[in-house]
Design an enzyme around this catalytic site. Structure first.
Site, PDB file in Angstrom:
ATOM      1  N   LYS A 134      19.674  25.611 -83.395  1.00  0.00           N
ATOM      2  CA  LYS A 134      19.848  26.864 -84.126  1.00  0.00           C
ATOM      3  C   LYS A 134      20.079  26.606 -85.614  1.00  0.00           C
ATOM      4  O   LYS A 134      19.378  27.136 -86.454  1.00  0.00           O
ATOM      5  CB  LYS A 134      20.986  27.670 -83.514  1.00  0.00           C
ATOM      6  CG  LYS A 134      20.665  28.170 -82.103  1.00  0.00           C
ATOM      7  CD  LYS A 134      21.844  28.860 -81.474  1.00  0.00           C
ATOM      8  CE  LYS A 134      21.476  29.576 -80.188  1.00  0.00           C
ATOM      9  NZ  LYS A 134      20.968  28.698 -79.134  1.00  0.00           N
TER      10      LYS A 134
ATOM     11  N   TRP B 213      27.881  32.786 -72.495  1.00  0.00           N
ATOM     12  CA  TRP B 213      27.962  31.324 -72.561  1.00  0.00           C
ATOM     13  C   TRP B 213      29.361  30.830 -72.222  1.00  0.00           C
ATOM     14  O   TRP B 213      29.522  29.786 -71.576  1.00  0.00           O
ATOM     15  CB  TRP B 213      27.491  30.825 -73.929  1.00  0.00           C
ATOM     16  CG  TRP B 213      26.066  31.203 -74.183  1.00  0.00           C
ATOM     17  CD1 TRP B 213      25.587  32.079 -75.106  1.00  0.00           C
ATOM     18  CD2 TRP B 213      24.913  30.742 -73.453  1.00  0.00           C
ATOM     19  NE1 TRP B 213      24.219  32.198 -75.004  1.00  0.00           N
ATOM     20  CE2 TRP B 213      23.782  31.390 -73.999  1.00  0.00           C
ATOM     21  CE3 TRP B 213      24.734  29.847 -72.398  1.00  0.00           C
ATOM     22  CZ2 TRP B 213      22.496  31.163 -73.525  1.00  0.00           C
ATOM     23  CZ3 TRP B 213      23.448  29.635 -71.914  1.00  0.00           C
ATOM     24  CH2 TRP B 213      22.345  30.290 -72.473  1.00  0.00           C
TER      25      TRP B 213
ATOM     26  N   ASP C 213      32.812  25.534 -78.398  1.00  0.00           N
ATOM     27  CA  ASP C 213      31.348  25.529 -78.377  1.00  0.00           C
ATOM     28  C   ASP C 213      30.876  26.260 -79.633  1.00  0.00           C
ATOM     29  O   ASP C 213      31.059  27.461 -79.759  1.00  0.00           O
ATOM     30  CB  ASP C 213      30.851  26.235 -77.115  1.00  0.00           C
ATOM     31  CG  ASP C 213      29.325  26.367 -77.046  1.00  0.00           C
ATOM     32  OD1 ASP C 213      28.637  25.916 -77.991  1.00  0.00           O
ATOM     33  OD2 ASP C 213      28.834  26.933 -76.055  1.00  0.00           O
TER      34      ASP C 213
END
Length: 361
Positions: free
Chosen positions: A196, A102, A172
């Site tokens: 999540k 990511w 992030d």
């Protein structure tokens, strides 16, 4: 109803009390005759939902008043581009710390906007560890440094964030938001997809320092401008009303569970069950991440052979375990240990892992 033990990496479980409350009131909110998804986002009824969610996020994460809280759309992936669009001028470069797929994707998207540099990386060891960094070593012309706090694919997590230096720090936190305290003195912006730990897919949390916001690019189209969304209190366009509502309920639930401190303690208790088993399995289960960098959210491991992994996953699925496959890019197995995963489910999974190991050692 068949019992399901949901260990999906995302979207992932939502706390059972949240789902129960949503079932009770979501489709006739406060006896209005309207579902949350039907009411006008300009109505007082929706604004009550909207600002309650913002207030609760601020409360449970201990967010100082000098930070704005935004609810945006497009997932964390859109932030890969919005961050450099807003904060990467032509005469500066952005620094990225690469700790997994990511962060690589975030850097790649930023490179389409402006100049980027890799400040540190653990790619040389298949992303098994979090590199040690001193942000004081960043070049003076650095617009910002970008970190990815938890790496779902490789199972690593920053145990502590580095001390801030002379440039903004942007993180992030899509896969560990609301599971740990955030040292706001060392961070200028956090963003996270909600699916999540913060609710359902559809809404992205963006939390950024007001002083950083003042430096944002003023020439952007309004829909891509953090300042525009902040000025309109995340109501510039129609927000994902149902997702914001669920996020508010999740924040309420976390507040009732002793806040993020309670979530951090619970995450460690659950993760320790599995990591202790891995460490005591004499190599039957082998963790991917180095011990100091192990994630509390995503536990990645391999078995002695791919055939045995396949058998493990097949038997686990037959017993109701969902989401134990490793990411398709790396294979193996992965246990996602998000806030809403019950301790009892982790215990049942551990017992299955022990029983499987005893049969195949």
């Amino acid at each position: 109803m068949t019992t399901v033990y949901n260990f999906n990496a995302g979207p992932s479980p939502i706390p059972a009390p949240v789902l129960a409350k949503a079932k009770e009131e979501m489709f006739n909110f406060e006896q209005s005759g309207m579902a949350v998804m039907e009411m006008s986002h300009r109505s007082a009824l929706y604004e009550k939902i909207h600002f309650h969610a913002i207030d609760q996020i601020r409360k449970v994460l201990h967010i100082p008043e000098e930070f704005e809280i935004l609810f945006l759309q497009g997932g964390a992936t859109l932030q890969f581009s919005m961050v450099p669009m807003n904060f990467l001028p032509e005469d500066k470069s952005a620094a990225y710390v690469l700790t997994g797929s990511w962060s690589e994707k975030a850097q790649k998207e930023a490179s389409a906007i402006g100049k980027v540099e890799t400040f540190a990386s653990s790619k040389d060891n298949d992303y098994r560890y979090i590199p040690s960094v001193d942000l004081g070593g960043l070049p003076e012309n650095t617009a910002y440094v970008h970190l990815t706090s938890n790496n779902t694919i490789f199972g690593t997590q920053w145990p502590d964030f580095p001390e801030k230096s002379h440039c903004p720090v942007i993180v992030d936190m899509s896969s560990d938001i609301l599971s740990r305290n955030i040292p706001w003195e060392n961070i200028d912006m956090v963003y996270a997809g909600a699916q999540k730990n913060a609710g359902m897919s559809g809404v992205t949390l963006v939390i950024l320092r007001k002083s950083l916001l003042e430096k944002a690019n003023s020439q952007l189209p309004p829909s891509l401008s953090y300042k525009q969304h902040a000025d309109k209190q995340s109501l510039y366009n129609t927000p994902p009303t149902a997702a914001v509502y669920i996020t508010g309920l999740v924040a309420d639930w976390i507040d009732e569970q002793h806040g993020v401190e309670g979530m951090a303690q619970l995450a460690k208790e659950k993760a320790d069950m599995i990591y202790n088993l891995i460490d005591e399995s004499n190599g039957f289960y082998t963790g991917h991440a180095s011990v100091p960098s192990r994630s509390m959210m995503n536990i990645t491991f391999r078995l002695p052979s791919e055939n045995l992994e396949k058998k493990f996953l097949q038997e686990a699925a037959a017993k109701g375990f969902v989401g134990l496959n490793g990411h398709r890019s790396v294979g193996g197995c992965r246990i996602s240990n998000y806030n809403a995963v019950p301790v009892s489910h982790v215990k049942i999974l551990k017992d299955f892992m022990i029983e499987f190991m005893n049969r195949h050692s």
